[in-house]
Design a protein around this motif. Structure first.
Motif, PDB file in Angstrom:
ATOM      1  N   ASN A  49       0.777  -1.089   0.010  1.00 43.04           N
ATOM      2  CA  ASN A  49       0.073  -0.121   0.074  1.00 43.04           C
ATOM      3  C   ASN A  49       0.751   1.185   0.084  1.00 43.04           C
ATOM      4  O   ASN A  49       0.292   2.170  -0.482  1.00 43.04           O
ATOM      5  N   THR A  50       1.997   1.201   0.587  1.00 41.58           N
ATOM      6  CA  THR A  50       2.953   2.337   0.381  1.00 41.58           C
ATOM      7  C   THR A  50       3.350   2.599  -0.861  1.00 41.58           C
ATOM      8  O   THR A  50       3.561   3.768  -1.368  1.00 41.58           O
ATOM      9  N   ILE A  51       3.784   1.606  -1.610  1.00 46.73           N
ATOM     10  CA  ILE A  51       4.152   1.755  -3.012  1.00 46.73           C
ATOM     11  C   ILE A  51       3.121   2.113  -4.043  1.00 46.73           C
ATOM     12  O   ILE A  51       3.289   3.138  -4.547  1.00 46.73           O
ATOM     13  N   ALA A  52       1.788   1.549  -3.625  1.00 45.78           N
ATOM     14  CA  ALA A  52       0.644   2.106  -4.335  1.00 45.78           C
ATOM     15  C   ALA A  52       0.479   3.579  -4.185  1.00 45.78           C
ATOM     16  O   ALA A  52       0.209   4.289  -5.118  1.00 45.78           O
ATOM     17  N   GLU A  53       0.580   4.092  -2.833  1.00 47.20           N
ATOM     18  CA  GLU A  53       0.169   5.487  -2.479  1.00 47.20           C
ATOM     19  C   GLU A  53       1.354   6.342  -3.389  1.00 47.20           C
ATOM     20  O   GLU A  53       1.297   7.359  -4.028  1.00 47.20           O
ATOM     21  N   THR A  54       2.608   5.757  -3.127  1.00 44.72           N
ATOM     22  CA  THR A  54       3.981   6.531  -3.682  1.00 44.72           C
ATOM     23  C   THR A  54       3.827   6.837  -5.227  1.00 44.72           C
ATOM     24  O   THR A  54       3.901   7.881  -5.895  1.00 44.72           O
ATOM     25  N   ASP A  55       3.291   5.545  -5.603  1.00 43.48           N
ATOM     26  CA  ASP A  55       3.131   5.491  -7.295  1.00 43.48           C
ATOM     27  C   ASP A  55       1.897   5.986  -7.669  1.00 43.48           C
ATOM     28  O   ASP A  55       1.553   5.905  -9.104  1.00 43.48           O
ATOM     29  N   ASP A  56       1.192   6.671  -7.069  1.00 41.67           N
ATOM     30  CA  ASP A  56      -0.393   7.394  -7.316  1.00 41.67           C
ATOM     31  C   ASP A  56      -1.125   6.243  -8.107  1.00 41.67           C
ATOM     32  O   ASP A  56      -1.916   6.486  -9.226  1.00 41.67           O
ATOM     33  N   GLU A  57      -1.257   4.893  -7.674  1.00 44.00           N
ATOM     34  CA  GLU A  57      -1.840   3.867  -8.188  1.00 44.00           C
ATOM     35  C   GLU A  57      -3.358   4.017  -7.619  1.00 44.00           C
ATOM     36  O   GLU A  57      -3.713   4.436  -6.279  1.00 44.00           O
ATOM     37  N   PRO A  58      -4.413   3.804  -8.364  1.00 46.42           N
ATOM     38  CA  PRO A  58      -5.889   3.967  -8.051  1.00 46.42           C
ATOM     39  C   PRO A  58      -6.569   2.771  -7.097  1.00 46.42           C
ATOM     40  O   PRO A  58      -7.641   2.706  -7.151  1.00 46.42           O
ATOM     41  N   TYR A  59      -5.796   2.165  -6.253  1.00 50.11           N
ATOM     42  CA  TYR A  59      -6.395   1.093  -5.405  1.00 50.11           C
ATOM     43  C   TYR A  59      -5.228   1.136  -4.264  1.00 50.11           C
ATOM     44  O   TYR A  59      -4.195   1.240  -4.106  1.00 50.11           O
ATOM     45  N   ARG A  60      -6.004   0.406  -3.091  1.00 49.34           N
ATOM     46  CA  ARG A  60      -5.192  -0.191  -2.076  1.00 49.34           C
ATOM     47  C   ARG A  60      -5.863  -1.451  -1.474  1.00 49.34           C
ATOM     48  O   ARG A  60      -6.857  -1.990  -2.313  1.00 49.34           O
ATOM     49  N   GLU A  61      -5.142  -2.262  -0.904  1.00 54.24           N
ATOM     50  CA  GLU A  61      -5.347  -3.637  -0.615  1.00 54.24           C
ATOM     51  C   GLU A  61      -5.883  -3.691   0.806  1.00 54.24           C
ATOM     52  O   GLU A  61      -5.476  -2.869   1.598  1.00 54.24           O
ATOM     53  N   SER A  62      -6.567  -5.062   1.241  1.00 48.34           N
ATOM     54  CA  SER A  62      -6.935  -5.159   2.622  1.00 48.34           C
ATOM     55  C   SER A  62      -6.108  -6.552   2.985  1.00 48.34           C
ATOM     56  O   SER A  62      -5.644  -7.124   2.277  1.00 48.34           O
ATOM     57  N   ILE A  63      -6.102  -6.537   4.188  1.00 44.03           N
ATOM     58  CA  ILE A  63      -5.506  -7.588   4.947  1.00 44.03           C
ATOM     59  C   ILE A  63      -5.856  -9.195   4.359  1.00 44.03           C
ATOM     60  O   ILE A  63      -5.334 -10.206   4.240  1.00 44.03           O
ATOM     61  N   GLU A  64      -7.265  -9.117   4.109  1.00 46.39           N
ATOM     62  CA  GLU A  64      -7.900 -10.182   3.710  1.00 46.39           C
ATOM     63  C   GLU A  64      -7.478 -10.621   2.281  1.00 46.39           C
ATOM     64  O   GLU A  64      -7.115 -11.783   1.800  1.00 46.39           O
ATOM     65  N   GLU A  65      -7.466  -9.611   1.483  1.00 47.36           N
ATOM     66  CA  GLU A  65      -6.550  -9.808   0.196  1.00 47.36           C
ATOM     67  C   GLU A  65      -5.343 -10.585   0.185  1.00 47.36           C
ATOM     68  O   GLU A  65      -5.003 -11.332  -0.522  1.00 47.36           O
ATOM     69  N   ILE A  66      -4.517  -9.884   1.090  1.00 51.93           N
ATOM     70  CA  ILE A  66      -3.010 -10.381   1.189  1.00 51.93           C
ATOM     71  C   ILE A  66      -3.142 -11.707   1.743  1.00 51.93           C
ATOM     72  O   ILE A  66      -2.331 -12.613   1.334  1.00 51.93           O
ATOM     73  N   THR A  67      -3.827 -12.217   2.802  1.00 54.11           N
ATOM     74  CA  THR A  67      -3.859 -13.349   3.408  1.00 54.11           C
ATOM     75  C   THR A  67      -4.466 -14.510   2.356  1.00 54.11           C
ATOM     76  O   THR A  67      -3.829 -15.504   2.417  1.00 54.11           O
ATOM     77  N   GLU A  68      -5.239 -13.968   1.519  1.00 56.47           N
ATOM     78  CA  GLU A  68      -5.897 -15.062   0.539  1.00 56.47           C
ATOM     79  C   GLU A  68      -4.832 -15.542  -0.371  1.00 56.47           C
ATOM     80  O   GLU A  68      -4.836 -16.693  -0.882  1.00 56.47           O
ATOM     81  N   LEU A  69      -3.644 -14.462  -0.740  1.00 58.02           N
ATOM     82  CA  LEU A  69      -2.606 -14.864  -1.707  1.00 58.02           C
ATOM     83  C   LEU A  69      -1.860 -16.368  -0.962  1.00 58.02           C
ATOM     84  O   LEU A  69      -1.520 -16.983  -1.842  1.00 58.02           O
TER      85      LEU A  69
END
Length: 374
Positions: A49-69
């Motif tokens: 999420n830090t990378i996404a914020e820095t790179d101005d990406e139009p999304y963020r992730e949740s802990i559930e999404e990461i756990t599912e990986l």
């Protein structure tokens, strides 16, 4: 001497992949490297999420999404991932290689990764990406699937120029372009959604768990002529459902399909044929929707997201997808969502762009897939 398969014109995947015997070391940045493990999920979420914020990406992730990986059994984090940890134990970089068990037309390896903005400019990303490419080649070679093969990465159109240069210097070429679209749902009186009347024995129904696998079969049929799409196994289809909203998802059934005609059609896949012989329900159109609350603040509005939409090839032109999509959009609006969103391949062969434009969808931003074709 290279042996070429006369039916495909391709050399064996083990040769085409040109997999290295060993993987390159990563020495830049003085980080300690190891495979990712499930306990890394909170730190990996923060990093991504830090990378996404820095790179101005139009999304963020949740802990559930990461756990599912980590929960998907086909992902091999022990061999196909790395995280870079600094002297204080903080995750500063990550890289993964992902291949899909259902690939039957093109065997693929997708590369995902990134570097924390505080440690960029030290060569970490370049060395990490070299590791990912090398491991991706090993994964393709080990697949044993003598099919066309692809190493692929995804990138936002307005992402960092340094990332684009990294990909292109490694031999990756833009192959496919995607448009993220949105449709305003705030005033359905002024901008009404279509009332779709289905013909014959077609019937719109809400998503139900007992129809889930029938929807998977419809999806595999609908996308078999789409570039880059591969069949999904039952395991793939039901994974990563933390954002799935059944109440926003709709299916179209054929209550009286011409079973004999479908069985005689050479394009009917084996799983659908078995389902027809067993008298199971036939899903011919579907709209599967997700909700990503973490993205609302980033985009500045609430929205429902159409993750999957399609119609069986034999049923195209009968408005099944439009009916399912419109029903989903009404359900999103009823739950207070301001917009409906989706993304589409710009070269979609089904005429989807015209349908979306007719429904009031507008472009918001774009992304692309870059690849090395083997």
């Amino acid at each position: 001497m290279t042996t070429v398969d006369s039916s495909t014109g391709l050399a064996p995947i083990a040769e085409r992949a040109a997999a290295p015997a060993s993987l390159p070391s990563i020495t830049a940045g003085s980080l300690t490297w190891r495979p990712a493990v499930p306990d890394d999920a909170p730190a990996l979420l923060a990093l991504r999420n830090t990378i996404a914020e820095t790179d101005d990406e139009p999304y963020r992730e949740s802990i559930e999404e990461i756990t599912e990986l980590f929960e998907a059994p086909w992902r091999r984090f022990d061999t196909d991932s790395l995280v870079g940890v600094d002297g204080e134990g903080r995750l500063r970089a990550y890289g993964t290689v992902e291949s899909m068990p259902g690939d039957t037309r093109t065997v693929r390896a997708f590369l995902f990764g990134g570097v924390h903005p505080q440690v960029r400019g030290q060569g970490i990303g370049r060395e990490l990406f070299a590791w990912q490419v090398a491991r991706g080649r090993q994964v393709l070679a080990a697949s044993g699937k003598d099919l066309p093969a692809r190493l692929a990465v995804m990138a936002e159109d307005d992402g960092p120029a340094s990332k684009a240069r990294l990909y292109e210097r490694a031999g990756f070429t833009p192959r496919r372009f995607y448009s993220d679209l949105r449709r305003d749902l705030r005033d359905l009186v002024a901008a009404p959604l279509p009332d779709v009347t289905l013909d014959g024995s077609l019937r719109l129904v809400p998503f139900a768990p007992e129809l889930d696998d029938a929807a998977r079969l419809a999806h595999n049929d609908a996308f078999r002529d789409h570039w880059g799409s591969e069949p999904q196994t039952a395991e793939q289809w039901t994974s990563s459902r933390s954002a799935f909203v059944p109440a926003w998802s709709f299916l179209v059934l054929d209550d009286a399909p011409d079973v004999d005609a479908l069985l005689a059609d050479a394009d009917t896949d084996a799983e659908t044929a078995a389902s027809l012989r067993a008298g199971e329900p036939l899903v011919v159109g579907y709209q599967m929707a997700d909700r990503f609350d973490e993205d609302f603040a980033v985009r500045g509005y609430s929205f429902g997201y159409t993750a999957l939409l399609g119609t069986r090839r034999a049923y195209r032109g009968r408005k099944a997808a439009v009916a399912a999509l419109a029903a989903g959009m009404r359900a999103m609006a009823a739950d207070g969502m301001e917009f409906a969103c989706l993304d589409v391949d710009t070269a979609n062969p089904s005429g989807a762009h015209g349908m979306y434009a007719g429904l009031g969808y507008e472009f918001t931003h774009g992304s692309r897939m870059l690849s090395i074709e083997l």
